[in-house]
Design a protein around this motif. Structure first.
Motif, PDB file in Angstrom:
ATOM      1  N   UNK A 353      41.736  58.351  41.544  1.00 45.65           N
ATOM      2  CA  UNK A 353      41.823  57.934  40.133  1.00 45.65           C
ATOM      3  C   UNK A 353      42.873  56.840  39.920  1.00 45.65           C
ATOM      4  N   UNK A 354      44.120  57.135  40.320  1.00 40.00           N
ATOM      5  CA  UNK A 354      45.212  56.224  39.997  1.00 40.00           C
ATOM      6  C   UNK A 354      45.250  55.020  40.931  1.00 40.00           C
ATOM      7  N   UNK A 355      44.965  55.230  42.225  1.00 41.42           N
ATOM      8  CA  UNK A 355      44.905  54.090  43.137  1.00 41.42           C
ATOM      9  C   UNK A 355      43.743  53.163  42.814  1.00 41.42           C
ATOM     10  N   UNK A 356      42.596  53.745  42.443  1.00 41.49           N
ATOM     11  CA  UNK A 356      41.474  52.913  42.011  1.00 41.49           C
ATOM     12  C   UNK A 356      41.810  52.125  40.762  1.00 41.49           C
ATOM     13  N   UNK A 357      42.605  52.729  39.884  1.00 39.79           N
ATOM     14  CA  UNK A 357      43.030  52.032  38.666  1.00 39.79           C
ATOM     15  C   UNK A 357      43.872  50.811  39.014  1.00 39.79           C
ATOM     16  N   UNK A 358      44.774  50.948  39.994  1.00 36.23           N
ATOM     17  CA  UNK A 358      45.578  49.801  40.423  1.00 36.23           C
ATOM     18  C   UNK A 358      44.694  48.692  40.984  1.00 36.23           C
ATOM     19  N   UNK A 359      43.679  49.063  41.770  1.00 39.60           N
ATOM     20  CA  UNK A 359      42.762  48.054  42.303  1.00 39.60           C
ATOM     21  C   UNK A 359      41.977  47.376  41.183  1.00 39.60           C
ATOM     22  N   UNK A 360      41.592  48.134  40.168  1.00 41.32           N
ATOM     23  CA  UNK A 360      40.860  47.549  39.038  1.00 41.32           C
ATOM     24  C   UNK A 360      41.741  46.563  38.271  1.00 41.32           C
ATOM     25  N   UNK A 361      43.035  46.898  38.106  1.00 42.60           N
ATOM     26  CA  UNK A 361      43.951  45.976  37.435  1.00 42.60           C
ATOM     27  C   UNK A 361      44.022  44.649  38.183  1.00 42.60           C
ATOM     28  N   UNK A 362      44.195  44.721  39.493  1.00 46.11           N
ATOM     29  CA  UNK A 362      44.276  43.498  40.298  1.00 46.11           C
ATOM     30  C   UNK A 362      42.978  42.704  40.198  1.00 46.11           C
ATOM     31  N   UNK A 363      41.840  43.388  40.254  1.00 50.70           N
ATOM     32  CA  UNK A 363      40.558  42.693  40.171  1.00 50.70           C
ATOM     33  C   UNK A 363      40.381  42.006  38.818  1.00 50.70           C
ATOM     34  N   UNK A 364      40.725  42.670  37.755  1.00 47.07           N
ATOM     35  CA  UNK A 364      40.540  42.093  36.420  1.00 47.07           C
ATOM     36  C   UNK A 364      41.443  40.888  36.189  1.00 47.07           C
ATOM     37  N   UNK A 365      42.604  40.879  36.797  1.00 51.45           N
ATOM     38  CA  UNK A 365      43.530  39.764  36.590  1.00 51.45           C
ATOM     39  C   UNK A 365      43.337  38.636  37.596  1.00 51.45           C
ATOM     40  N   UNK A 366      42.959  38.974  38.829  1.00 50.77           N
ATOM     41  CA  UNK A 366      42.870  37.945  39.865  1.00 50.77           C
ATOM     42  C   UNK A 366      41.442  37.592  40.233  1.00 50.77           C
ATOM     43  N   UNK A 367      40.484  38.404  39.861  1.00 51.28           N
ATOM     44  CA  UNK A 367      39.071  38.113  40.109  1.00 51.28           C
ATOM     45  C   UNK A 367      38.299  38.559  38.874  1.00 51.28           C
ATOM     46  N   UNK A 368      38.466  37.825  37.739  1.00 50.20           N
ATOM     47  CA  UNK A 368      37.909  38.290  36.465  1.00 50.20           C
ATOM     48  C   UNK A 368      36.393  38.351  36.431  1.00 50.20           C
ATOM     49  N   UNK A 369      35.736  37.767  37.415  1.00 52.15           N
ATOM     50  CA  UNK A 369      34.275  37.810  37.416  1.00 52.15           C
ATOM     51  C   UNK A 369      33.738  39.079  38.063  1.00 52.15           C
ATOM     52  N   UNK A 370      34.560  40.095  38.223  1.00 49.78           N
ATOM     53  CA  UNK A 370      34.084  41.368  38.758  1.00 49.78           C
ATOM     54  C   UNK A 370      32.909  41.867  37.924  1.00 49.78           C
ATOM     55  N   UNK A 371      31.882  42.349  38.610  1.00 54.70           N
ATOM     56  CA  UNK A 371      30.657  42.726  37.931  1.00 54.70           C
ATOM     57  C   UNK A 371      30.855  43.946  37.036  1.00 54.70           C
ATOM     58  N   UNK A 372      30.075  43.986  35.971  1.00 57.80           N
ATOM     59  CA  UNK A 372      30.139  45.122  35.054  1.00 57.80           C
ATOM     60  C   UNK A 372      29.758  46.413  35.769  1.00 57.80           C
ATOM     61  N   UNK A 373      28.773  46.341  36.677  1.00 59.37           N
ATOM     62  CA  UNK A 373      28.354  47.540  37.399  1.00 59.37           C
ATOM     63  C   UNK A 373      29.509  48.156  38.182  1.00 59.37           C
ATOM     64  N   UNK A 374      30.370  47.307  38.750  1.00 51.02           N
ATOM     65  CA  UNK A 374      31.500  47.819  39.516  1.00 51.02           C
ATOM     66  C   UNK A 374      32.460  48.574  38.605  1.00 51.02           C
ATOM     67  N   UNK A 375      32.724  48.028  37.418  1.00 49.42           N
ATOM     68  CA  UNK A 375      33.619  48.705  36.482  1.00 49.42           C
ATOM     69  C   UNK A 375      33.018  50.035  36.034  1.00 49.42           C
ATOM     70  N   UNK A 376      31.711  50.044  35.782  1.00 49.05           N
ATOM     71  CA  UNK A 376      31.065  51.283  35.345  1.00 49.05           C
ATOM     72  C   UNK A 376      31.069  52.327  36.455  1.00 49.05           C
TER      73      UNK A 376
END
Length: 689
Positions: A353-376
């Motif tokens: 949960x929490x480690x995945x959240x850290x990876x999501x933060x990095x992706x949203x800030x450094x690779x903003x084109x992350x797909x919606x499916x990945x976030x879901x």
């Protein structure tokens, strides 16, 4: 997905001149360079800062998880003659060495033999040391030091007197084991190892389960690599600090090979060593994930690796979590066989949960084109992890707290309430993030550099070519072809001859690249909102990890209440004196009446002599077919402890080694059988000092 190149045929404009600033050594402004730095190092810096603050906060906190509940002689006792040995009773199992219990004469000289005796019996945890013969009268000091079953060092001291009290020259160290600089460093290392494990496991799970394309994204790779390095370095530091943490408290002993060898022979040392070996195995997993797995582009090409990575990664992660479960809270107390595997599951759910959240933060800030499916997919994964946490956390809370009053009446219970409140805040912010996730656009629409009013923005509808830095194509190159060229080649001859002008143009192009990247990042309002809410979640996560680390360094509420009850029993016990009890009995058969008289001398915790006399109805001594005596301390669930009796004469029995481990209100049970079928049992409560 990557930044979008200009439309075919779209005109390009040279950058507008801006006021010159002093050039940086690399020809790029400090501001531009700062913008290019990843968010992963900032997250790591935040974790380290929190660890430092946590270590300072915990340095003065009591972290004893086992407690001394009794001793013989008792603290402050005055005995007429020197006892044969000094014994200590603990609330839980502890680890001691030959030098763990020291008895010092008034002059400071050792009064004990230096050989530890294990006197444990059933649920009673008792150790002692024999005393030398010919000890002089005076006040003696008993200093002890041990390691509780959940790996925390404990220590203490008390005194007793032989004959009469006297002055003493004994000076005890002021600093307790686990305190001082070594204690602060050890607490920081524990927090950092938890954080590194969380980022390592959660980041890998995020890539493997939610966003396979993230395996080739450099910022995500850096985050996981930082997690691995942090976890491994913290574990190595803990192994080196373990010796002085539980022993001398001297930082220099961390580099003593003899001390390290002693650590390796302990349960915690074995757990830390296993953790280091598993860190090596996890390095191989990370290398495959970001190497062969990342280079295979199609789902079919990756399918053969997914199964192996999933199984192997789960085994390694569970093994690392198991090193905590086998050496800390889960390994002691009630229901350990169930608590340890559930603790492993709990730790893995936290990391996902929490480690995945850290990876999501990095992706949203450094690779903003992350797909919606990945976030879901991450949203669903996090929901499952939270459900697992709710079940395992509820069980662990009951196991460590035990009663409702302990929630508010103990330090552990209050910390647990703080953690529950923070988790509630985290779930609330997570609900906001889920709302933003549902509003995400399928594609990112970014205004081009030359977009005029009324023109539709351009859309990114799929991954673009990867750049050399793993973050997609360079935005500066796609926005302005001249941005990647040599400044001297694209500038006018005057600029080429003017280093200041060349540096100015380089800063302008860097600014264009940064602005382009920000437009890509901020093109979808829902993604911007999601970034803010996820960043808020991450901030709460840092505090949650700090509180969790503090909980592991705090005595569990159930243990504290049990220890308090034991100490209360000791405090209310009667002074040392022989105990005399007279119990009439009637077995119901012919001649089945009489009286049992018992004398317990000296009537205190430790060794006693029990004398039993059975008289008939006529007051004369009489033998019986069977006589049994036992003691039970119901408040502490000790006993029944049978007392072996030796017949001295008709109607007279003696037990010269009736051991009562601690003071309290003991239940004396006497069973008398006068024939093959006539028998009775009598209970009587007696206070033992």
């Amino acid at each position: 997905m990557t930044a979008i190149a200009p439309r075919p045929g779209a005109p390009t404009r040279p950058p507008r001149p801006v006021p010159a600033r002093p050039a940086s050594p690399h020809g790029v402004s400090a501001r531009g360079a700062s913008a290019r730095r990843g968010i992963a190092p900032r997250l790591l810096a935040l974790l380290l800062l929190t660890a430092a603050l946590l270590g300072t906060a915990l340095s003065g906190a009591a972290s004893a998880h086992s407690a001394l509940t009794g001793s013989d002689p008792a603290d402050g006792a005055v005995v007429a003659t020197a006892p044969q040995r000094v014994t200590l009773t603990f609330s839980e199992q502890v680890a001691l060495g030959d030098d763990s219990i020291r008895v010092l004469e008034p002059s400071g000289k050792r009064a004990d033999s230096g050989e530890l005796r294990d006197l444990c019996s059933g649920s009673v945890v008792k150790y002692g040391v024999d005393l030398r013969d010919g000890l002089p009268d005076g006040t003696y000091t008993v200093a002890w030091q041990a390691v509780s079953a959940d790996s925390h060092p404990i220590s203490g001291a008390f005194s007793f007197s032989i004959g009469k009290p006297s002055a003493t020259k004994v000076v005890l160290p002021k600093e307790e084991p686990g305190g001082g600089l070594v204690g602060r460093l050890y607490d920081i290392g524990r927090y950092v190892s938890y954080a590194g494990f969380t980022v390592l496991v959660g980041g890998c799970a995020f890539v493997l389960v939610c966003w396979p394309r993230g395996a080739s994204v450099r910022p995500v790779q850096r985050l996981v690599a930082y997690g691995w390095v942090t976890f491994t370095a913290a574990t190595l530091a803990l192994l080196m600090l373990r010796g002085p943490y539980t022993g001398s408290g001297e930082l220099g002993d961390a580099f003593d090979l003899g001390v390290l060898q002693g650590v390796l022979d302990t349960k915690t040392g074995a757990a830390l060593t296993s953790r280091l070996l598993l860190a090596g195995a996890s390095a191989l997993f990370v290398a495959v994930l970001f190497g062969p797995y990342a280079r295979r582009e199609g789902p079919g090409d990756r399918r053969d690796l997914v199964y192996g990575l999933a199984v192997g990664g789960t085994i390694v992660a569970a093994g690392i979590a198991g090193t905590w479960a086998l050496s800390e809270h889960a390994s002691t107390g009630v229901q350990t066989a169930l608590a340890m595997p559930l603790d492993v599951v709990h730790l893995l759910a936290v990391a996902v949960w929490l480690g995945g959240l850290a990876a999501l933060v990095v992706a949203l800030y450094r690779e903003p084109s992350i797909e919606r499916d990945a976030v879901e997919r991450y949203s669903r994964l996090a929901f499952g992890a939270v459900a697992v946490l709710a079940v395992t956390g509820l069980y662990q809370s009951w196991r460590q707290v035990g009663t409702w009053t302990a929630l508010t009446g103990t330090a552990y219970g209050r910390l647990l309430l703080v953690k529950l409140g923070l988790v509630a805040v985290l779930l609330g912010v997570g609900w906001i993030s889920r709302r933003w996730t549902r509003q995400l656009a399928e594609t990112v629409r970014v205004p081009s550099d030359e977009q005029r009013p009324g023109e539709a923005p351009e859309a990114t509808d799929g991954p673009g070519p990867e750049g050399t830095d793993g973050e997609g194509a360079d935005p500066a190159a796609t926005a302005d072809p001249a941005a990647t060229a040599d400044p001297a080649a694209t500038a006018d001859p005057a600029a080429a001859a003017d280093p200041v002008r060349a540096a100015q143009l380089a800063r302008q192009r860097a600014a264009v690249a940064v602005a382009r990247k920000r437009r890509v990042r901020d093109a979808d309002p829902a993604r911007a909102g999601l970034r803010r809410s996820v960043l808020a979640e991450t901030a709460v996560v840092v505090v949650v990890l700090a509180v969790t680390t503090a909980l592991t360094a705090t005595e569990p509420a159930r243990t504290q209440e049990q220890t308090d009850r034991m100490r209360a029993a000791t405090a209310t016990a009667v002074p040392d004196r022989p105990v005399d009890v007279s119990l009439p009995f009637d077995t119901g058969g012919p001649g089945g009446t009489g009286t049992v008289r018992l004398n317990l001398d000296p009537g205190r915790s430790g060794g006693n002599t029990l004398r039993v006399a059975v008289d008939g109805a006529d007051g004369k001594p009489r033998d019986v077919a069977e006589l049994k005596v036992s003691f039970t301390l119901d408040a502490q669930e000790i006993g029944p402890l049978p007392v072996p009796l030796e017949r001295d004469a008709a109607g007279r029995w003696t037990a010269r080694s009736a051991q009562l481990p601690m003071p309290g209100d003991w239940r004396l049970r006497v069973t008398v059988r006068t024939s093959d079928i006539d028998q009775t049992t009598i209970d009587k409560n007696v206070k033992i000092g």
